[in-house]
Write an enzyme that holds these catalytic residues in place. Structure first.
Site, PDB file in Angstrom:
ATOM      1  N   GLY A   1       0.836  -1.195   0.000  1.00 35.35           N
ATOM      2  CA  GLY A   1       0.000   0.000   0.000  1.00 35.35           C
ATOM      3  C   GLY A   1       0.868   1.240   0.000  1.00 35.35           C
ATOM      4  N   ALA A   2       1.904   1.196   0.833  1.00 37.13           N
ATOM      5  CA  ALA A   2       2.825   2.321   0.939  1.00 37.13           C
ATOM      6  C   ALA A   2       4.123   1.852   1.583  1.00 37.13           C
ATOM      7  CB  ALA A   2       2.208   3.424   1.786  1.00 37.13           C
ATOM      8  N   MET A   3       5.169   2.640   1.417  1.00 39.03           N
ATOM      9  CA  MET A   3       6.477   2.265   1.964  1.00 39.03           C
ATOM     10  C   MET A   3       7.153   3.496   2.569  1.00 39.03           C
ATOM     11  SD  MET A   3       8.835   0.086   2.537  1.00 39.03           S
ATOM     12  CE  MET A   3      10.303   0.608   3.419  1.00 39.03           C
ATOM     13  N   GLU A   4       7.660   3.287   3.795  1.00 39.86           N
ATOM     14  CA  GLU A   4       8.139   4.404   4.597  1.00 39.86           C
ATOM     15  C   GLU A   4       9.573   4.847   4.306  1.00 39.86           C
ATOM     16  OE1 GLU A   4       7.653   1.234   5.622  1.00 39.86           O
ATOM     17  OE2 GLU A   4       9.006   0.662   7.241  1.00 39.86           O
ATOM     18  N   ASN A   5      10.020   4.840   3.042  1.00 38.63           N
ATOM     19  CA  ASN A   5      11.372   5.310   2.748  1.00 38.63           C
ATOM     20  C   ASN A   5      11.582   6.651   3.454  1.00 38.63           C
ATOM     21  OD1 ASN A   5      11.520   3.215   0.653  1.00 38.63           O
ATOM     22  ND2 ASN A   5      10.001   4.527  -0.315  1.00 38.63           N
TER      23      ASN A   5
ATOM     24  N   HIS B   1       0.411   5.998   9.295  1.00 38.83           N
ATOM     25  CA  HIS B   1       1.234   4.800   9.486  1.00 38.83           C
ATOM     26  C   HIS B   1       2.671   5.046   9.011  1.00 38.83           C
ATOM     27  CE1 HIS B   1       1.776   0.271   9.412  1.00 38.83           C
ATOM     28  NE2 HIS B   1       2.761   0.657   8.602  1.00 38.83           N
ATOM     29  N   GLU B   2       2.792   5.550   7.802  1.00 40.11           N
ATOM     30  CA  GLU B   2       4.147   5.726   7.255  1.00 40.11           C
ATOM     31  C   GLU B   2       4.883   6.856   7.968  1.00 40.11           C
ATOM     32  OE1 GLU B   2       4.849   3.217   5.704  1.00 40.11           O
ATOM     33  OE2 GLU B   2       2.895   2.563   4.961  1.00 40.11           O
TER      34      GLU B   2
ATOM     35  N   HIS C   1       6.472   5.679  11.083  1.00 43.17           N
ATOM     36  CA  HIS C   1       7.733   4.965  10.861  1.00 43.17           C
ATOM     37  C   HIS C   1       8.932   5.917  10.764  1.00 43.17           C
ATOM     38  CE1 HIS C   1       6.580   0.797  10.317  1.00 43.17           C
ATOM     39  NE2 HIS C   1       5.838   1.001   9.241  1.00 43.17           N
TER      40      HIS C   1
ATOM     41  N   GLU D   1       6.103  -2.966  12.574  1.00 40.88           N
ATOM     42  CA  GLU D   1       4.829  -2.864  11.874  1.00 40.88           C
ATOM     43  C   GLU D   1       3.643  -2.811  12.844  1.00 40.88           C
ATOM     44  OE1 GLU D   1       4.628  -1.828   9.116  1.00 40.88           O
ATOM     45  OE2 GLU D   1       6.449  -2.412   8.051  1.00 40.88           O
TER      46      GLU D   1
HETATM   47  N1  BES Z   1       6.843  -1.244   5.444  1.00 40.85           N
HETATM   48  C1  BES Z   1       5.543  -1.441   4.946  1.00 40.85           C
HETATM   49  C2  BES Z   1       5.501  -1.727   3.464  1.00 40.85           C
HETATM   50  C3  BES Z   1       5.929  -3.121   3.076  1.00 40.85           C
HETATM   51  C4  BES Z   1       5.072  -4.173   3.243  1.00 40.85           C
HETATM   52  C5  BES Z   1       7.162  -3.350   2.535  1.00 40.85           C
HETATM   53  C6  BES Z   1       5.475  -5.453   2.889  1.00 40.85           C
HETATM   54  C7  BES Z   1       7.587  -4.620   2.187  1.00 40.85           C
HETATM   55  C8  BES Z   1       6.729  -5.683   2.362  1.00 40.85           C
HETATM   56  C9  BES Z   1       4.655  -0.244   5.212  1.00 40.85           C
HETATM   57  O1  BES Z   1       5.008   0.507   6.320  1.00 40.85           O
HETATM   58  C10 BES Z   1       3.295  -0.774   5.487  1.00 40.85           C
HETATM   59  O2  BES Z   1       3.109  -1.381   6.499  1.00 40.85           O
HETATM   60  N2  BES Z   1       2.355  -0.560   4.587  1.00 40.85           N
HETATM   61  C11 BES Z   1       1.020  -1.063   4.720  1.00 40.85           C
HETATM   62  C12 BES Z   1       0.072   0.034   5.067  1.00 40.85           C
HETATM   63  C13 BES Z   1      -0.410   0.068   6.456  1.00 40.85           C
HETATM   64  C14 BES Z   1      -1.459   1.144   6.633  1.00 40.85           C
HETATM   65  C15 BES Z   1      -0.844  -1.233   7.043  1.00 40.85           C
HETATM   66  C16 BES Z   1       0.610  -1.619   3.387  1.00 40.85           C
HETATM   67  O3  BES Z   1       1.376  -1.516   2.437  1.00 40.85           O
HETATM   68  O4  BES Z   1      -0.489  -2.158   3.304  1.00 40.85           O
HETATM   69 ZN    ZN Z   2       4.486  -0.241   8.173  1.00 37.34          ZN
END
Ligand code: BES
Ligand code: ZN
Length: 961
Positions: A349-353, A385-386, A389, A408
């Protein structure tokens, strides 16, 4: 030496060669690349990975350092200088999209060694002037770097290996220089490309997704979270395109290379950080920006999306959420800028770079004309969320992936706090109970579940790391942290959190470090607890599952027991605490909230819970505790009566909980299914969202089990009767569906009312859905409110035939707004026509039709449809190995896929098929879906038993109700 740069003579020469000979190098690189590609088909043999000098052949499996997945501790990176040039047009020689790069890393030798291991995956190296894949020089002119004996790529463990002729000296620093090319593939991992159409023209974006182990696909690096370093990044890109990275732009200038009018953008060095948080992006996106207390906030997206104002909501909410977290953490935002970018192709969904957060479009872009309130809530929570992080995870990083759950889980808890700050009227904080606690109860109640914490030794390979991104890490992590914050009080919780962040800033920690800091805060504040924070929390972190707490109001005995959805399932995992927990209990007695209690043993007597007369007890107020509650039959009956006569005396979250607990206790054979069904009898008077949502998700299980059986008809009749008053209520509130309810929760429940009314065949509802949809088809003007679109589309397509489907499909194909495309994509799976469903399944694996990021979720949508389920299952079985290799990578999608296509399984025949599927693909594997296969088998067995034990009862109950 400071953090600056020292260029040794040898490196200086390489640098000159790089500049002067840039073109020659590029040509050479692409030739080398195509040769390598042809020779190895990107699968270089372990001992001959593009090297010119081979290492001694070792028997396999050997136990050399390069056969191990973890880096040795001998070398510690300090900083990197990385230049990358992604090509956004096809490379003529290779007929691929590629990138070229050069990198130098300065590292310190912590233990004498004659071996350099640095991660590298799918990169092809240029032989340097020493005849090797890398060049090593000493930083200190007094010490000479040993020469390289062998250099090769170890593909299995993803290393570039350098064996040296002498030893590196302890405490000395060295530079390692490499030149390489890689493919800018559309594989959603590492440095990859995303494509989209704009005004009939195909556009390409180069972007990255490093977490967890794909930074090594972009450049050679010590790719472990504790190997923090400073990164000096330079991107080369076409003029007129925008280059982004974690840091601010330091300098951007023309950089003509024969014929190419390129630009070179140099970024400010990053803070000391982990490789998995890096990001590099080249696009021709537009942005909007503002500044808050000196921090630059920008939202980037495709030009038309920005022009249409779709970034405004995210921009407006980011500042306040950032400010909220600064206060919550008592630490200022650690960077000068915060960029957020919406990408057309993005796996998660998203990534916290750090400083450059990446999103899929639906998770960042908001358009009032197209986005539902649910889309809006998702944007607010995912941003929160991001951003959470940026401190928790990025400033302080867990030492190794086995503690991923804390990273997470923490962000998944505080995302609600951040979103609440952004939208205080929504009551989003309550929703954690539905989205996380209930969600994870379903998997954590299986014997095949696993504890939050894993042992470091057990998490080695990339696939093992990817597997950790599951509901346990996210939702159980969030749930137990919420419980912890509640029993400590938010004040004490944040105090411990703040000292933890202060202590480990720019460094790494383990989950136990946080618990220790919380314990210090407990002591400082004189909080009384039955045990220390680490001891209490160990019972929740080190053993899988959760308890059901039983309160017997005739005896006052309170006891606990490991809750298993299938009581006959065998728990083979041994627990250090014998499946007992230290349980905080918030409770009320007949409308009056009581002093919280702790259950520290298997059972205890609490005389205050012994009742007389019409009194009733309700425990786990607001479901802050991570457990279920059972009562003696009398108390259950009193609660059910209370629901029927005066349900508002029971807090709304607990009304949702009573339903959820009852249904699940019934599945576990602890109470009767009839009692569970009785908790739904009051729903004709219920108007609140949470109890309805809870009931619907539990009844969904009934639909899954019975929609192919004789129970279906009577069940439909009962539910239609229950939902009709709710349907009428919203019809009145919205003046015959012409306006939007004011409250966020009401907007949700309006959708529930329509969905269930249509699903149970309420004619007025079906007419409404069909007429709204046909109005759109006839006039080409879509007047359906975004909140209602998903359900209206789905019902109209289900009721319609090819004409409706084709219309929706044409709208999907031309949709330029991701959130609209998403709604159509899920609704297209609602048709009852098998041939349409089969054709749609075929589309899912054609990336020109359905984006790769959406493939598995589309298959799951189809499987959710009773007509689509067997088709989707056959499809997945037949194509597993293709899906697995082409749609690999590291996210939740495989477990969602496997759980999704099997969740209706309830016959012995299906069980055998599932077992066969597991056996047939043991070689291919299931990657991040491995656990899901076992969970599905367990679920199927328990479904079979449940049906045989309950079918008649349930049928009779529905008939009589
Ligand atoms: N760090 C994750 C993104 C991620 C997920 C990277 C799996 C590699 C593998 C990010 O912080 C995250 O948790 N994203 C969630 C959104 C959140 C609101 C639960 C996502 O992508 O669904
Ligand atoms: Zn996350």
């Amino acid at each position: 030496m400071g953090k600056g740069f020292f260029i040794s003579k040898a490196v200086g020469i390489v640098a000159i060669i790089l500049c002067v000979g840039a073109v020659a190098v590029i040509i050479a690189l692409s030739v080398v690349y195509s040769q390598e590609k042809a020779k190895n088909n990107n699968q270089v043999s372990p001992t001959d990975g593009g090297s010119t000098s081979n290492p001694p052949v070792t028997p396999s499996p050997s136990n050399e350092p390069w056969d191990k997945y973890r880096l040795p501790k001998s070398l510690v990176p300090d900083h990197y200088n990385v230049t990358l040039w992604p090509r956004l047009t096809l490379d003529a020689t290779t007929e691929l999209y590629i990138f070229t790069g050069d990198s130098s890393v300065e590292f310190e030798c912590a233990e004498e060694t004659d071996l350099i291991l640095i991660h590298s995956n799918k990169l092809n190296y240029t032989k340097l002037e020493n005849g090797h894949l890398a060049m090593l020089t000493s930083v200190n002119s007094g010490v000479k770097a040993p020469s390289i004996k062998y250099s090769w790529l170890q593909n299995v463990t993803q290393y570039l290996v350098l064996q040296l002729n002498g030893k590196l000296s302890k405490d000395h620093r060295y530079h390692l220089v490499t030149q390489f090319t890689g493919e800018l593939a559309d594989d959603l991992g590492g440095f990859y490309r995303s494509e989209y159409m704009e005004d009939g023209v195909k556009k390409v974006v180069a972007t990255t997704q490093m977490q967890p182990t794909d930074a090594r696909k972009a450049f050679p690096c010590f790719d472990e979270p504790a190997m923090k370093a400073i990164f000096y990044i330079t991107l080369i890109h076409d003029r007129g395109t925008v280059a982004l990275s974690n840091g601010e732009v330091k300098d951007s200038s023309n950089f003509p290379i024969e014929g190419h009018n390129v630009q070179k953008t140099i970024f400010e060095p990053t803070q000391k950080m982990s490789t998995y948080l890096l990001a590099f992006i080249v696009s021709d996106f537009a942005f909007i920006n503002n500044t808050i207390d000196g921090v630059l906030i920008r939202i980037f997206a495709r030009k038309p999306a920005i022009a249409a104002g779709q970034g405004e909501y995210a921009l407006n909410k980011t500042g306040p959420i950032l400010k909220f977290f600064e206060k919550y953490y008592n630490t200022s935002y650690p960077l000068p800028k915060s960029d957020q970018i919406a990408l057309p192709d993005f796996n998660a969904g998203a990534m916290e770079n750090w400083g450059l957060i990446t999103y899929r479009e639906t998770a960042l872009l908001y358009d009032e004309a197209y986005s539902s309130n649910s889309n809006k809530e998702r944007i607010a929570t995912i941003i929160a969320h991001e951003l959470a992080h940026m401190w928790f995870g990025n400033l302080v990083t867990l030492r190794w992936w086995n503690d991923l759950w804390l990273n997470e889980g923490f962000a998944s808890y505080v995302e609600y706090l951040g979103a609440h700050e952004a939208e205080p009227d929504w009551n989003v904080k309550d929703l954690i109970v539905l989205s996380d606690v209930h969600r994870v109860f379903a998997v954590d109640a299986l014997a095949s579940s696993h504890p939050l914490s894993s042992r470091e030794e057990d998490i080695q390979k990339p696939a093992q790391i990817s597997e950790l991104f599951d509901a346990i890490s996210y939702s159980k992590g969030a749930s137990v942290l919420r419980m912890l914050s509640d029993f400590l009080t938010e004040e004490v919780f944040t105090m411990g959190l703040q000292t933890y962040l202060g202590k480990f800033a720019f460094g790494n920690a383990a989950y136990t470090d946080l618990l220790n800091h919380l314990q210090m805060a407990v002591i400082a504040n004189g909080i009384q607890l039955p045990d220390t924070v680490p001891n209490i929390m160990s019972t929740w972190i080190l053993q899988m599952g959760f308890p059901v707490v039983t309160i017997n109001t005739t005896t006052g005995v309170v006891s606990q027991q490991h809750f298993l959805l299938d009581p006959d399932s065998e728990v083979t995992a041994v627990s250090p605490f014998n499946y007992e927990w230290i349980v905080p209990i918030k409770w009320m007695k007949t409308e009056v909230v009581q002093e919280p209690q702790w259950l520290t043993d298997k059972s205890a007597t609490n005389n205050e819970m012994k009742l007389s007369g019409a009194d009733w007890v309700l425990a786990n107020l607001d479901v802050v505790g991570y457990y279920r509650v059972n009562y003696d039959t009398d108390n259950w009956n009193r609660l059910v009566v209370k629901l029927r006569t005066d349900h508002e005396l029971i807090p709304v979250i607990n009304r949702a909980q009573l339903v959820d607990d009852a249904f699940n206790l019934a599945r576990a054979k602890i109470i009767s299914t009839v009692l569970a069904l009785e908790t739904t009898q009051y729903l004709n008077n219920e108007r609140d969202y949470m109890p309805w949502e809870s009931a619907l998700s539990n009844l969904d299980f009934f639909y899954l089990m019975f929609d192919r059986s004789k129970v279906y008809g009577p069940m439909q009749d009962y539910l239609r009767k229950q939902v009709t008053p709710l349907f009428e209520y919203y019809k009145n509130m919205t003046l015959n569906w012409s306006k939007v309810p004011d409250g966020h929760m009401d907007q949700y429940n309006q959708v529930n009312a329509i969905s269930l009314a249509c699903r149970t065949g309420l004619e007025e509802c079906q007419t409404l859905a069909k007429s709204l949809f046909s109005q759109w088809m006839n006039t080409n003007v879509n007047q359906i409110h975004p909140n209602l679109r998903s359900t209206v589309y789905c019902n109209a397509i289900a009721a319609g035939g090819a004409k409706e489907w084709e219309f929706a499909w044409s709208q999907f194909v031309k949709a330029t707004i991701a959130t609209e495309a998403e709604k159509l994509r899920s609704a297209l799976a609602c048709t009852k026509e098998s041939w349409l469903l089969n054709r749609y399944l075929e589309y899912t694996l054609d990336p020109n039709i359905i984006r790769k990021q959406d493939a598995t979720s589309t298959i799951v949508y189809i499987a959710n449809n009773v007509a689509g389920q067997p088709l989707a299952w056959d499809f997945v079985r037949a194509r597993w190995s293709y899906i697995f290799t082409e749609y690999g990578g590291g996210s939740f999608s495989f477990s969602n896929l496997i759980n999704g296509v099997t969740k209706r399984f309830s016959t012995d025949f299906e069980l055998q098929q599932l077992k066969q599927f597991k056996a047939d693909n043991s070689v291919v594997g299931f990657g991040s879906g491995t656990l899901a296969v076992d969970q599905s088998i367990e679920r199927t067995i328990s479904n079979m038993k449940w049906i045989s034990e309950n079918q008649e009862n349930v049928l009779n109950w529905f008939k009589a109700a």
